[in-house]
Each structure stands twice: as structure tokens, then as C-alpha cells.
Motif scaffolding. Structure first.
Motif, PDB file in Angstrom:
ATOM      1  N   PRO A   9       0.823  -1.168  -0.087  1.00 34.81           N
ATOM      2  CA  PRO A   9      -0.046  -0.132  -0.091  1.00 34.81           C
ATOM      3  C   PRO A   9       0.859   0.984  -0.101  1.00 34.81           C
ATOM      4  CG  PRO A   9      -0.944  -1.689   1.435  1.00 34.81           C
ATOM      5  CD  PRO A   9       0.235  -2.049   1.050  1.00 34.81           C
ATOM      6  N   THR A  10       2.275   1.164   0.393  1.00 32.28           N
ATOM      7  CA  THR A  10       3.041   2.414   0.290  1.00 32.28           C
ATOM      8  C   THR A  10       3.632   2.592  -1.178  1.00 32.28           C
ATOM      9  OG1 THR A  10       4.811   1.245   1.303  1.00 32.28           O
ATOM     10  CG2 THR A  10       3.310   2.266   2.691  1.00 32.28           C
ATOM     11  N   GLY A  11       3.534   1.701  -1.871  1.00 30.55           N
ATOM     12  CA  GLY A  11       3.923   1.739  -3.254  1.00 30.55           C
ATOM     13  C   GLY A  11       4.909   0.728  -3.715  1.00 30.55           C
ATOM     14  N   SER A  12       5.709   0.563  -4.641  1.00 30.10           N
ATOM     15  CA  SER A  12       6.463  -0.235  -4.908  1.00 30.10           C
ATOM     16  C   SER A  12       8.121   0.119  -4.484  1.00 30.10           C
ATOM     17  CB  SER A  12       6.726  -0.236  -6.565  1.00 30.10           C
ATOM     18  OG  SER A  12       5.723  -0.832  -7.186  1.00 30.10           O
ATOM     19  N   HIS A  13       8.677  -1.318  -3.932  1.00 27.33           N
ATOM     20  CA  HIS A  13       9.882  -1.176  -3.121  1.00 27.33           C
ATOM     21  C   HIS A  13      10.821  -2.143  -3.699  1.00 27.33           C
ATOM     22  CE1 HIS A  13       7.883   1.863  -0.339  1.00 27.33           C
ATOM     23  NE2 HIS A  13       7.023   1.013  -0.504  1.00 27.33           N
ATOM     24  N   PRO A  14      12.119  -1.729  -4.028  1.00 25.02           N
ATOM     25  CA  PRO A  14      13.025  -3.060  -4.088  1.00 25.02           C
ATOM     26  C   PRO A  14      13.272  -3.602  -2.657  1.00 25.02           C
ATOM     27  CG  PRO A  14      13.974  -0.917  -4.849  1.00 25.02           C
ATOM     28  CD  PRO A  14      12.600  -0.612  -4.231  1.00 25.02           C
ATOM     29  N   ALA A  15      13.259  -4.930  -2.690  1.00 22.97           N
ATOM     30  CA  ALA A  15      13.198  -5.628  -1.476  1.00 22.97           C
ATOM     31  C   ALA A  15      14.138  -6.697  -1.413  1.00 22.97           C
ATOM     32  CB  ALA A  15      11.755  -6.131  -1.142  1.00 22.97           C
ATOM     33  N   LEU A  16      14.625  -7.202  -0.108  1.00 20.20           N
ATOM     34  CA  LEU A  16      15.410  -8.484   0.126  1.00 20.20           C
ATOM     35  C   LEU A  16      14.448  -9.477   0.701  1.00 20.20           C
ATOM     36  CD1 LEU A  16      18.489  -6.741   1.929  1.00 20.20           C
ATOM     37  CD2 LEU A  16      18.224  -7.427  -0.382  1.00 20.20           C
ATOM     38  N   THR A  17      14.428 -10.550   0.130  1.00 20.72           N
ATOM     39  CA  THR A  17      13.729 -11.759   0.735  1.00 20.72           C
ATOM     40  C   THR A  17      14.359 -12.596   1.615  1.00 20.72           C
ATOM     41  OG1 THR A  17      12.415 -11.469  -1.416  1.00 20.72           O
ATOM     42  CG2 THR A  17      11.773 -13.306   0.102  1.00 20.72           C
ATOM     43  N   LEU A  18      13.894 -12.883   2.821  1.00 16.23           N
ATOM     44  CA  LEU A  18      14.485 -13.837   3.765  1.00 16.23           C
ATOM     45  C   LEU A  18      13.355 -15.022   4.066  1.00 16.23           C
ATOM     46  CD1 LEU A  18      15.745 -11.231   6.449  1.00 16.23           C
ATOM     47  CD2 LEU A  18      16.997 -12.351   4.590  1.00 16.23           C
ATOM     48  N   ASP A  19      13.845 -16.169   3.729  1.00 14.02           N
ATOM     49  CA  ASP A  19      12.900 -17.466   4.050  1.00 14.02           C
ATOM     50  C   ASP A  19      13.253 -18.050   4.996  1.00 14.02           C
ATOM     51  OD1 ASP A  19      11.309 -16.669   1.784  1.00 14.02           O
ATOM     52  OD2 ASP A  19      12.736 -17.711   0.266  1.00 14.02           O
ATOM     53  N   GLY A  20      12.449 -18.554   6.062  1.00 12.31           N
ATOM     54  CA  GLY A  20      12.819 -19.048   7.289  1.00 12.31           C
ATOM     55  C   GLY A  20      11.905 -20.366   7.480  1.00 12.31           C
ATOM     56  N   GLY A  30      10.746 -27.339  24.432  1.00 10.52           N
ATOM     57  CA  GLY A  30      11.260 -28.834  23.788  1.00 10.52           C
ATOM     58  C   GLY A  30      10.497 -28.868  22.275  1.00 10.52           C
ATOM     59  N   ASP A  31      11.277 -29.389  21.459  1.00 16.06           N
ATOM     60  CA  ASP A  31      10.921 -29.528  20.015  1.00 16.06           C
ATOM     61  C   ASP A  31       9.713 -30.628  19.979  1.00 16.06           C
ATOM     62  OD1 ASP A  31      12.495 -27.887  18.931  1.00 16.06           O
ATOM     63  OD2 ASP A  31      14.263 -29.354  18.376  1.00 16.06           O
ATOM     64  N   VAL A  32       9.048 -30.152  18.992  1.00 17.31           N
ATOM     65  CA  VAL A  32       7.802 -31.264  19.019  1.00 17.31           C
ATOM     66  C   VAL A  32       8.168 -31.824  17.447  1.00 17.31           C
ATOM     67  CG1 VAL A  32       5.307 -31.101  18.626  1.00 17.31           C
ATOM     68  CG2 VAL A  32       6.067 -29.715  20.010  1.00 17.31           C
ATOM     69  N   LYS A  33       8.440 -33.052  17.674  1.00 14.25           N
ATOM     70  CA  LYS A  33       8.860 -33.818  16.549  1.00 14.25           C
ATOM     71  C   LYS A  33       7.706 -34.197  15.516  1.00 14.25           C
ATOM     72  CE  LYS A  33      13.501 -33.447  17.328  1.00 14.25           C
ATOM     73  NZ  LYS A  33      14.243 -32.481  16.684  1.00 14.25           N
ATOM     74  N   LYS A  34       6.566 -34.271  16.192  1.00 16.09           N
ATOM     75  CA  LYS A  34       5.561 -35.119  15.307  1.00 16.09           C
ATOM     76  C   LYS A  34       5.005 -33.999  14.401  1.00 16.09           C
ATOM     77  CE  LYS A  34       3.673 -36.245  19.468  1.00 16.09           C
ATOM     78  NZ  LYS A  34       2.769 -36.468  20.467  1.00 16.09           N
ATOM     79  N   LYS A  35       5.259 -32.836  14.593  1.00 13.80           N
ATOM     80  CA  LYS A  35       4.677 -31.643  13.853  1.00 13.80           C
ATOM     81  C   LYS A  35       5.595 -31.092  12.855  1.00 13.80           C
ATOM     82  CE  LYS A  35       0.572 -30.787  16.549  1.00 13.80           C
ATOM     83  NZ  LYS A  35      -0.359 -30.169  16.425  1.00 13.80           N
ATOM     84  N   ALA A  36       5.185 -30.827  11.593  1.00 11.66           N
ATOM     85  CA  ALA A  36       6.050 -30.469  10.512  1.00 11.66           C
ATOM     86  C   ALA A  36       6.443 -28.688  11.048  1.00 11.66           C
ATOM     87  CB  ALA A  36       5.535 -30.368   9.222  1.00 11.66           C
ATOM     88  N   PRO A  37       7.684 -28.341  10.432  1.00 10.27           N
ATOM     89  CA  PRO A  37       7.921 -26.982  10.804  1.00 10.27           C
ATOM     90  C   PRO A  37       6.982 -26.033   9.962  1.00 10.27           C
ATOM     91  CG  PRO A  37       9.862 -28.331  10.239  1.00 10.27           C
ATOM     92  CD  PRO A  37       8.724 -29.139   9.904  1.00 10.27           C
ATOM     93  N   ARG A  38       7.068 -24.759  10.473  1.00 10.99           N
ATOM     94  CA  ARG A  38       6.281 -23.701   9.726  1.00 10.99           C
ATOM     95  C   ARG A  38       7.163 -22.941   8.865  1.00 10.99           C
ATOM     96  NH1 ARG A  38       2.728 -22.553  15.039  1.00 10.99           N
ATOM     97  NH2 ARG A  38       1.156 -24.423  14.689  1.00 10.99           N
ATOM     98  N   ASN A  39       6.693 -22.474   7.778  1.00 10.85           N
ATOM     99  CA  ASN A  39       7.565 -21.726   6.715  1.00 10.85           C
ATOM    100  C   ASN A  39       7.198 -20.330   7.154  1.00 10.85           C
ATOM    101  OD1 ASN A  39       9.310 -23.917   5.790  1.00 10.85           O
ATOM    102  ND2 ASN A  39       7.383 -24.390   4.828  1.00 10.85           N
ATOM    103  N   TYR A  40       8.134 -19.279   6.639  1.00 13.85           N
ATOM    104  CA  TYR A  40       7.414 -17.882   6.562  1.00 13.85           C
ATOM    105  C   TYR A  40       8.583 -17.154   5.653  1.00 13.85           C
ATOM    106  CZ  TYR A  40      11.797 -17.225   9.755  1.00 13.85           C
ATOM    107  OH  TYR A  40      12.896 -17.222  10.328  1.00 13.85           O
TER     108      TYR A  40
END
Length: 81
Positions: A9-20, A30-40
Motif C-alpha cells: 500500500p505504500t508503493g513499489s519497493h526494491p526488497a530483500l527476501t528472507l525465507d525461514g 522442547g521440540d515437537v518432532k511430530k509436527k512439521a516446521p512452519r515456513n515464513y
């Protein structure tokens, strides 16, 4: 991540994308191994300000998308919709 131009909404911007990936944890962190990780993905402006332009993520309740809707160097507030 990649470099790209995104539109918010603020316009077009050059951007860097970080995926995690976020591993699910229980109440005692503690890790919950039964569930798949979530992506963002996070898009930051490709300038000295590194503004958070957009965030997209999978959550337990569905898909989340946040976009920067306002920014002012003198205001120091930002909002998302």
C-alpha cells in the motif's frame, strides 16, 4: 533470499527476501518432532532503513500476510493490515 521489487500500500519497493523455517516447541521449549516446521518469508526494504515491508507465514490457524501500510521517518509508527 532473493532481491525483487514488491508492491505494498505504500508503493513499489526494491526488497530483500528472507525465507525461514520455525520449529514448533512445547511449553518448556522442547521440540515437537511430530509436527512439521512452519515456513515464513520476510521482505525488507533494500535500503539503509530495512523496513519490514511484508511478512507471509503459515500458522496453526491459517495463512498470515502482513503489509506495511504507513511509514514516516518523523512519526516512528508503522501499521500493518
Amino acid at each position: 533470499g532473493a532481491n525483487e521489487t514488491i508492491r505494498t500500500p505504500t508503493g513499489s519497493h526494491p526488497a530483500l527476501t528472507l525465507d525461514g523455517e520455525a520449529q514448533r516447541v512445547n511449553r518448556v521449549l522442547g521440540d515437537v518432532k511430530k509436527k512439521a516446521p512452519r515456513n515464513y518469508s520476510l521482505w525488507l526494504s533494500d535500503d539503509a532503513d530495512r523496513l519490514p515491508l511484508m511478512v507471509m507465514a503459515n500458522t496453526a490457524n491459517g495463512y498470515l500476510r502482513l503489509e506495511l501500510t504507513h511509514y514516516s521517518r518523523t512519526d516512528h509508527r508503522w501499521t500493518a493490515r
